[in-house]
Scaffold this motif. Sequence first.
Motif, PDB file in Angstrom:
ATOM      1  N   VAL B  34     -12.183  16.404   1.419  1.00  0.00           N
ATOM      2  CA  VAL B  34     -12.940  15.792   0.322  1.00  0.00           C
ATOM      3  C   VAL B  34     -12.574  14.319   0.189  1.00  0.00           C
ATOM      4  O   VAL B  34     -11.427  13.930   0.398  1.00  0.00           O
ATOM      5  N   GLU B  35     -13.547  13.508  -0.138  1.00  0.00           N
ATOM      6  CA  GLU B  35     -13.343  12.054  -0.293  1.00  0.00           C
ATOM      7  C   GLU B  35     -14.056  11.617  -1.565  1.00  0.00           C
ATOM      8  O   GLU B  35     -15.228  11.904  -1.753  1.00  0.00           O
ATOM      9  N   LYS B  36     -13.323  10.915  -2.430  1.00  0.00           N
ATOM     10  CA  LYS B  36     -13.917  10.572  -3.718  1.00  0.00           C
ATOM     11  C   LYS B  36     -14.978   9.475  -3.618  1.00  0.00           C
ATOM     12  O   LYS B  36     -15.870   9.373  -4.439  1.00  0.00           O
ATOM     13  N   CYS B  46      -7.525  -3.361   4.215  1.00  0.00           N
ATOM     14  CA  CYS B  46      -6.766  -3.419   5.458  1.00  0.00           C
ATOM     15  C   CYS B  46      -7.046  -4.698   6.240  1.00  0.00           C
ATOM     16  O   CYS B  46      -8.137  -5.241   6.156  1.00  0.00           O
ATOM     17  N   ALA B  47      -6.030  -5.145   7.021  1.00  0.00           N
ATOM     18  CA  ALA B  47      -6.217  -6.285   7.927  1.00  0.00           C
ATOM     19  C   ALA B  47      -6.697  -5.812   9.297  1.00  0.00           C
ATOM     20  O   ALA B  47      -6.991  -6.615  10.169  1.00  0.00           O
ATOM     21  N   GLU B  48      -6.702  -4.507   9.491  1.00  0.00           N
ATOM     22  CA  GLU B  48      -7.382  -3.842  10.610  1.00  0.00           C
ATOM     23  C   GLU B  48      -6.743  -4.034  11.980  1.00  0.00           C
ATOM     24  O   GLU B  48      -7.386  -3.834  13.005  1.00  0.00           O
ATOM     25  N   GLY B  49      -5.473  -4.436  11.994  1.00  0.00           N
ATOM     26  CA  GLY B  49      -4.774  -4.598  13.267  1.00  0.00           C
ATOM     27  C   GLY B  49      -4.046  -3.320  13.646  1.00  0.00           C
ATOM     28  O   GLY B  49      -3.474  -2.644  12.791  1.00  0.00           O
ATOM     29  N   ILE B  50      -4.062  -2.975  14.930  1.00  0.00           N
ATOM     30  CA  ILE B  50      -3.369  -1.761  15.388  1.00  0.00           C
ATOM     31  C   ILE B  50      -3.091  -1.860  16.888  1.00  0.00           C
ATOM     32  O   ILE B  50      -3.888  -2.437  17.630  1.00  0.00           O
ATOM     33  N   GLY B 279       0.337  10.057   5.523  1.00  0.00           N
ATOM     34  CA  GLY B 279      -0.107   8.657   5.478  1.00  0.00           C
ATOM     35  C   GLY B 279       0.466   7.898   4.296  1.00  0.00           C
ATOM     36  O   GLY B 279       1.598   8.143   3.867  1.00  0.00           O
ATOM     37  N   ASP B 280      -0.313   6.977   3.756  1.00  0.00           N
ATOM     38  CA  ASP B 280       0.169   6.179   2.624  1.00  0.00           C
ATOM     39  C   ASP B 280       0.602   7.058   1.454  1.00  0.00           C
ATOM     40  O   ASP B 280       1.484   6.687   0.682  1.00  0.00           O
ATOM     41  N   ALA B 281      -0.026   8.211   1.312  1.00  0.00           N
ATOM     42  CA  ALA B 281       0.341   9.142   0.240  1.00  0.00           C
ATOM     43  C   ALA B 281       1.795   9.570   0.389  1.00  0.00           C
ATOM     44  O   ALA B 281       2.495   9.802  -0.598  1.00  0.00           O
TER      45      ALA B 281
END
Lengths: 60, 393
Positions: B34-36, B46-50, B279-281
């Motif tokens: 589920v996604e709110k 995000c700066a989107e670097g990976i 993750g961040d959670a």
Amino acid sequence: MVLNVNRYVCGYCGACVAVCPHCVLELVETWLEIGSGCTECGTCVKICPVGALSLDEVKA
Amino acid sequence: MIDTEYDVVVVGAGPGGSITAKNCAERGMKTLMVEKRQMIGDPVRCAEGIAKHTVKKHIEPNPRWICAEAKGFRIFSPSGIKVEMVGEFESGEVGYVLDRKLFDRALAHEAARSGATILVKTRATGLLIEDGKVCGVELEHLGKKFCVRAKVVVGADGVESKVGRWAGMNTSLKPKDIETCAQALVYDPSTDQEFCEFYLGREIAPGGYAWIFPKGEGCANVGLGILGSFSDAGAPFNYLNNFLKKYLPNAKILEIIVGGVPVSKPTDGIVGEGIVLVGDAARQSDPLTGGGIGNAMEAGAIAGEVVSEAISEGDTSAERLREYEERWFKEMGKRLMRNWLVKEHIISLSDEELDKLAKSIADVKFKGLQLYELLKHLVRRNPKLLWKLKGYI
Ligand SMILES: Cc1cc2nc3c(=O)[nH]c(=O)nc-3n(C[C@H](O)[C@H](O)[C@H](O)COP(=O)(O)OP(=O)(O)OC[C@H]3O[C@@H](n4cnc5c(N)ncnc54)[C@H](O)[C@@H]3O)c2cc1C
């Protein structure tokens, strides 16, 4: 004091939600909800990257 | 159609959630994510670097969501001394610069293809807890509230995570444990499209750094993060405006991005009875670089595997699920702990000391090296300044 959010400024990023020690804030899409239980600690005010939150004398 | 019972319910459709859902569904688990938000991946925070190899582990690279490829990075000390590295890096967020709106959706698409059910504009508002065990979630979708039962609930709800807190895990962040960030996607043809750049200094970004990441076609993500304990209302945005004025005065802003990223000490306690955090959670972002996309995906893959096995065995106790935490710590914990220590030390240094560090390695030609080796060079050449880190590097 009472916590107010200026919704014309808020960037709805949720940083304030992450630091609220009492789980009072909730982000619903672009809508930041202030629930009950706020102790006016001001942590969220300091964290907000755009300065959308403030502790004021009266509720906005 | 939404059922009332699933093997796994994943809350949050970021990289952590989607990879968890994909890995569960692939193993035959009846999975709901589920996604709110009504649109996965938007707005971007995000700066989107990976690093390229991290992406490749989880999804086939696709030019649709790769905006630029950096061949190295540069770090500028407060007075402008340059340290340059070329090559791929172990923990650096340097390699691809993504379009997270499309990337996050592509990951969710993978989860869907593997068989997971996905519900957007659906917010988790609480947990079902019976006899101290998490056994489902309360959801709200288009004004309708309902409950869904699950053998395991996965909290992949990002920096603003509540799932863990509902289960009694204290995941709220102290100001010193979060970088508060502002970023602009700009068009400025003067931006270097081959390097990711980092700028250090108290005047630039106290307790953090500023970055310029190439986004292709003359565009770049220009942003900065400030340590929460050094911040004040609106400070990141003000610092960003100053940075842009000084370094890219002709930049045209196409998008504004704000957000927070956890930089806390890696914690245990990310599993409970019938619940895991990802993750961040789970505060798994890198405390030194602030990078969290890759870590969220890595953790999601491990969590998906362990959760599925636990469900198949009929044992979703905290004790059983702890295998996820242990494996995660074994794979990433040591590096994150080291990077946390380095960050804690670096934020205590003055601008002059940072300059000294940069000067000490400015002549080194780094090529294909790892961030770890850069740190090793630094410690070797600055034993006095960095004595605290000696045992760890
Ligand atoms: C300015 C900035 C720059 C960054 N730059 C980089 C970088 O260059 N490289 C890098 O690797 N990382 C970077 N990061 C960090 C990176 O963005 C995160 O670590 C990453 O997105 C974490 O993924 P996640 O899946 O854990 O969480 P998220 O991507 O945040 O996803 C969580 C999802 O859960 C949803 N959600 C939350 N609560 C609920 C609920 N109650 N019900 C339903 N859904 C919910 C949210 O809407 C969100 O979609 C940056 C962060 C910031 C703020």
